[in-house]
Each structure stands twice: as C-alpha cells, then as structure tokens.
Design an enzyme around this catalytic site. Structure first.
Site: not given
Length: 188
Positions: A137, A156
């Site tokens: 998103e 990450q």
C-alpha cells in the site's frame, strides 16, 4: 523473540524457499544506473515492487468501504513505474513470493528513500505460515504526483523468530489473504 540475520535469511530462502526469487546480496545498481536497493541486508530483506499497480480513482464517485469494496475504485496499470496522483493512494505487489515458517513473524517498514519524498509504504506483518505475494500500500502524502519504480526496493522485511511455536497459525485459521497471486483488494 529475536531478529534474524542475513545468514539465517539466506539459509531459509535457499533451503526452504522462504523468499522466491531470492537475492542473496544487496543490489544497488542495474544496467550501470543507481537504483533503489533491494535484496539481503544485515538483518532484513529489501523487497521489490512488481509492475502491477492499482491506482485510486474518483471517476465513479463511489464510497470506499472495506466491508463492501468496489473494484471500480481503482484503475489498473502495468508499467515500469506508477505515478500516484497528489494526496492519493495505490496498491501494488511484490516481485517476491514469501513462505513464512510457523515460528516466524515479520514486520515490514517502508524505505527511507520513499519516505523522504512523502511516499508512505504500509504492509501488515506476515503471520506464521502465511504465504503469497505481498500486497503493498502506497500513500502519496504530497500535493504533487509521486513516482514508484517497479523492480526496485520499496520496503524492508524484518524476520522475528519466536521462542515458542504458535498454537494457531495463519494457515490454520484459513486466513483470507493466504496464497495471494497478485494485487489483492480488501476482503471482509
């Protein structure tokens, strides 16, 4: 619960297919050009965005309802990059497919390169025994159009191994986002 290192991430990906495709190193350049890095880092894995995007639109003037989501709220784009309109939102998916072990939970954080441009990446944790492509998103918090690059790093993933195996995993609960194969819209 402890965070897992690059050695553990490599072993789990190479021996058990935890991340596929898997990049054992940190890639910062492609075709002689600097890119937003992806691949294995010291204590995490930088994931890439695929070239499949869904961008919010107000063409149909519908209400955004997570319990009764109208797919017409999005325009689908397949391209090397995605331009998110000012103060708008887009969905994408990862290049990588994940298979999370039963005793592992992940936390995913957006890369600072995007955050420093006002682009916020949100991803919920990958729960024990969840598998699939990750739906990403993106929020463009700026008053200007913002660009997301396919095939480059966007966030990450940090892997945490529990001291105790969970009683009920995401797979055991028949989680609604299990086995995602593309950008997956909200499900109630």
């Amino acid at each position: 619960m402890s965070i897992k290192s690059d050695k553990w991430i490599r072993r789990m990906s190479e021996e058990f297919g935890m991340i596929d495709p898997f990049e054992p190193n940190q890639i910062k350049e492609a075709d002689g050009q600097r890119i937003i890095s992806y691949g294995t880092s010291s204590y995490g894995y930088d994931i890439r965005c695929a070239n499949e995007f869904k961008i919010f639109t107000n063409i149909n003037s519908t209400i955004v309802d997570p319990k009764n989501f109208d797919p017409k709220n999005f325009v689908t784009v397949e391209d090397d990059c995605c331009i998110i309109p000012p103060n708008s939102f887009a969905l994408a998916r990862t290049v990588e497919y994940f298979r999370i072990p039963r005793n592992v939970l992940t936390v995913c954080l957006g890369k600072s390169t995007y955050a420093r441009c006002g682009i916020i990446v949100n991803v919920t944790p990958f729960e024990p025994e969840w598998e699939g492509y990750v739906t990403l998103e993106f929020s463009n918090t700026t008053p200007l159009p913002a660009k997301i690059y396919a095939g480059e790093g966007v966030a990450q993933v940090l892997f945490f191994e529990s001291d105790e195996v969970c009683e009920t995993s995401y797979k055991d609960r028949n989680g609604k986002y299990m086995g995602q194969t593309g950008v997956t819209l909200p499900k109630a």
